[in-house]
Design a protein around this motif. Sequence first.
Motif, PDB file in Angstrom:
ATOM      1  N   ASP A   1       0.863  -1.182   0.000  1.00 25.39           N
ATOM      2  CA  ASP A   1       0.000   0.000   0.000  1.00 25.39           C
ATOM      3  C   ASP A   1       0.899   1.231   0.000  1.00 25.39           C
ATOM      4  O   ASP A   1       2.120   1.124  -0.156  1.00 25.39           O
ATOM      5  CB  ASP A   1      -0.956  -0.039   1.194  1.00 25.39           C
ATOM      6  N   ASP A   2       0.321   2.402   0.221  1.00 24.13           N
ATOM      7  CA  ASP A   2       1.086   3.620  -0.050  1.00 24.13           C
ATOM      8  C   ASP A   2       2.295   3.801   0.859  1.00 24.13           C
ATOM      9  O   ASP A   2       3.374   4.205   0.404  1.00 24.13           O
ATOM     10  CB  ASP A   2       0.195   4.859  -0.006  1.00 24.13           C
TER      11      ASP A   2
ATOM     12  N   GLY B   1       0.413   8.369   0.422  1.00 26.98           N
ATOM     13  CA  GLY B   1      -0.407   8.837  -0.685  1.00 26.98           C
ATOM     14  C   GLY B   1       0.139   8.552  -2.066  1.00 26.98           C
ATOM     15  O   GLY B   1      -0.340   9.150  -3.044  1.00 26.98           O
TER      16      GLY B   1
ATOM     17  N   SER C   1      -1.835   9.032  -5.398  1.00 20.06           N
ATOM     18  CA  SER C   1      -2.872  10.044  -5.244  1.00 20.06           C
ATOM     19  C   SER C   1      -2.279  11.446  -5.130  1.00 20.06           C
ATOM     20  O   SER C   1      -3.017  12.430  -5.007  1.00 20.06           O
ATOM     21  CB  SER C   1      -3.736   9.749  -4.015  1.00 20.06           C
TER      22      SER C   1
ATOM     23  N   ARG D   1      -1.381  -0.203  -6.244  1.00 23.20           N
ATOM     24  CA  ARG D   1      -0.411   0.888  -6.153  1.00 23.20           C
ATOM     25  C   ARG D   1       0.440   1.078  -7.393  1.00 23.20           C
ATOM     26  O   ARG D   1       0.691   2.194  -7.802  1.00 23.20           O
ATOM     27  CB  ARG D   1       0.506   0.681  -4.935  1.00 23.20           C
TER      28      ARG D   1
ATOM     29  N   ARG E   1      -1.344   3.044 -10.075  1.00 22.52           N
ATOM     30  CA  ARG E   1      -2.294   4.040  -9.588  1.00 22.52           C
ATOM     31  C   ARG E   1      -1.901   5.447 -10.024  1.00 22.52           C
ATOM     32  O   ARG E   1      -0.723   5.796 -10.085  1.00 22.52           O
ATOM     33  CB  ARG E   1      -2.372   3.979  -8.063  1.00 22.52           C
TER      34      ARG E   1
ATOM     35  N   ASP F   1      -5.828  14.047  -0.740  1.00 24.09           N
ATOM     36  CA  ASP F   1      -5.104  12.863  -1.186  1.00 24.09           C
ATOM     37  C   ASP F   1      -5.530  11.628  -0.411  1.00 24.09           C
ATOM     38  O   ASP F   1      -5.623  10.527  -0.971  1.00 24.09           O
ATOM     39  CB  ASP F   1      -3.593  13.072  -1.034  1.00 24.09           C
ATOM     40  N   ASP F   2      -5.798  11.788   0.903  1.00 29.29           N
ATOM     41  CA  ASP F   2      -6.216  10.645   1.718  1.00 29.29           C
ATOM     42  C   ASP F   2      -7.551  10.083   1.236  1.00 29.29           C
ATOM     43  O   ASP F   2      -7.745   8.861   1.193  1.00 29.29           O
ATOM     44  CB  ASP F   2      -6.323  11.052   3.189  1.00 29.29           C
TER      45      ASP F   2
ATOM     46  N   ASP G   1      -7.418   8.309  -2.157  1.00 27.70           N
ATOM     47  CA  ASP G   1      -6.806   6.985  -2.050  1.00 27.70           C
ATOM     48  C   ASP G   1      -7.841   5.866  -1.993  1.00 27.70           C
ATOM     49  O   ASP G   1      -7.504   4.702  -2.195  1.00 27.70           O
ATOM     50  CB  ASP G   1      -5.943   6.931  -0.780  1.00 27.70           C
TER      51      ASP G   1
ATOM     52  N   GLU H   1      -5.654  -0.649   6.126  1.00 29.57           N
ATOM     53  CA  GLU H   1      -5.475   0.734   5.693  1.00 29.57           C
ATOM     54  C   GLU H   1      -6.073   1.819   6.574  1.00 29.57           C
ATOM     55  O   GLU H   1      -5.511   2.890   6.691  1.00 29.57           O
ATOM     56  CB  GLU H   1      -6.016   0.900   4.259  1.00 29.57           C
TER      57      GLU H   1
END
Length: 473
Positions: A205-206, A212, A215, A278, A281, A336-337, A340, A373
């Motif tokens: 994940d990010d 982020g 994103s 990701r 993305r 950005d959050d 996501d 997450e």
Amino acid sequence: MANQGGALGPALYFRSHVDGVTRLAALVARPDAAGEPGELRAGDARIAPARLARVADLSVWRYDFRLGPDDLGYEFEGRFHSVNTDVTGDMRIAFVSCNGEEEGDLDRDMAERNAMWARLAAQHEAAPFALMLQGGDQIYADEVTKGHPLSNDWPDRAPPDASPAEIEELRQYLRQGFARRYLGVMTAPEYARLSATVPSLSVWDDHDICDGWGSLKDNRTHSAVGQALFQAAREMYLLFQHAATEEDIPDLFMDPQGTSLGWWKTLPDLTIVAPDLRSERSRHRIIGEAGWHALRRIQPVEGQILLVSSVPLLGPRLSLVEMLMMAIPRMQHYEDDLRDQWQSRSHRAEWREMLREVLRMRRAGPLTAISGEIHLATRAEMGAGADHVHQLVASGISHRAPPKGYARGLGWLAGLGEAPLPEHPIRILPLPGQNQRYIAERNFLVLERRDGAWQAIWHLEESGPTPPLPLSG
């Protein structure tokens, strides 16, 4: 502070299970001065290590081996490690996510930081796990960019005029930083106890890249600095979360080119699918062409399907929150959050497409989506009857929980309902034994198959284990 310079491993990784034989990899890292590590013994085989990489004054080695139905484990450098390879009947799977925090993670008191890892290890000792699924943010690498002039102000600034030589020097700086971060997490005794005996499967994940990633503004992620960051993160993700290099990609991932790093595994009466949310993305998509092509080719085996989505697949109506935040200037940095998430208004059409793909797979058997997450525990359901889908969210094995008021606010939002596919409404529901939809406690999830039926139990830091939630059927 966690050990960031010592030996690592052995750490186990699941490869496959065919005709009763489990194929595994074990990762070991040693300081260069220590030389080559010893052999690994599995059954009658004696396995020599293959060196995968050198980074941060360490050599990283891998052992590829097999365990048959009568093998109880393996021996490495004189120590025996038991492994539960019986996946044909009753079995247990652990699921974890969000192993860290954005700032000062490895400067925390390690006993406090790893308290839930210690509980998970105790669970394993009481009734061994056959697999450990890691659902994203296995490390929090946000501080890796600090200390270098080209990345110190990331993502607010990405100098556009750096030379190729300077970018390569930055990439080397970053890959060493990522390696030290992985070492700091994976050498913690509570984690090491599990990883030596429970094979893992991971999706990123990010925070495994930076907060982020994907994103952020395109002029950041597409910059030379952004690409150096992604390349270093990707190399170290392959190395430490899959015991792999570029050459291993066709054997391990759905996309043989590695543009997308999604994977799927089949075991007796079980399919585990993990799309990569990701690698491809951007601010306008979650999965790219390679990821969608791979996902559409999946044909689950008969039995339970587990879909690992690094961000929750079923969630509340976040578009209302996005509209509110964009109207308040001081809240716009949270955009950005929200972007996501699958539920972002920017991704709504793609979210519908993903849910239709889930319903296609659901026709092969009961399907449960598992996510992390959000640093909370919750669950959801979509549809009914033959289209019914469970979602289980277990997030924050070491990340401290957000305020309980935040959980209550999300619960209120979830009460408004959501139905991106109108004929398949989504319901956010309390965990068994709980009254609220979202629980603000650190947690992990245990999935159990007993007599052919699956159930889920959340282990909450303050409230303890929940009553079992039946999944099959």
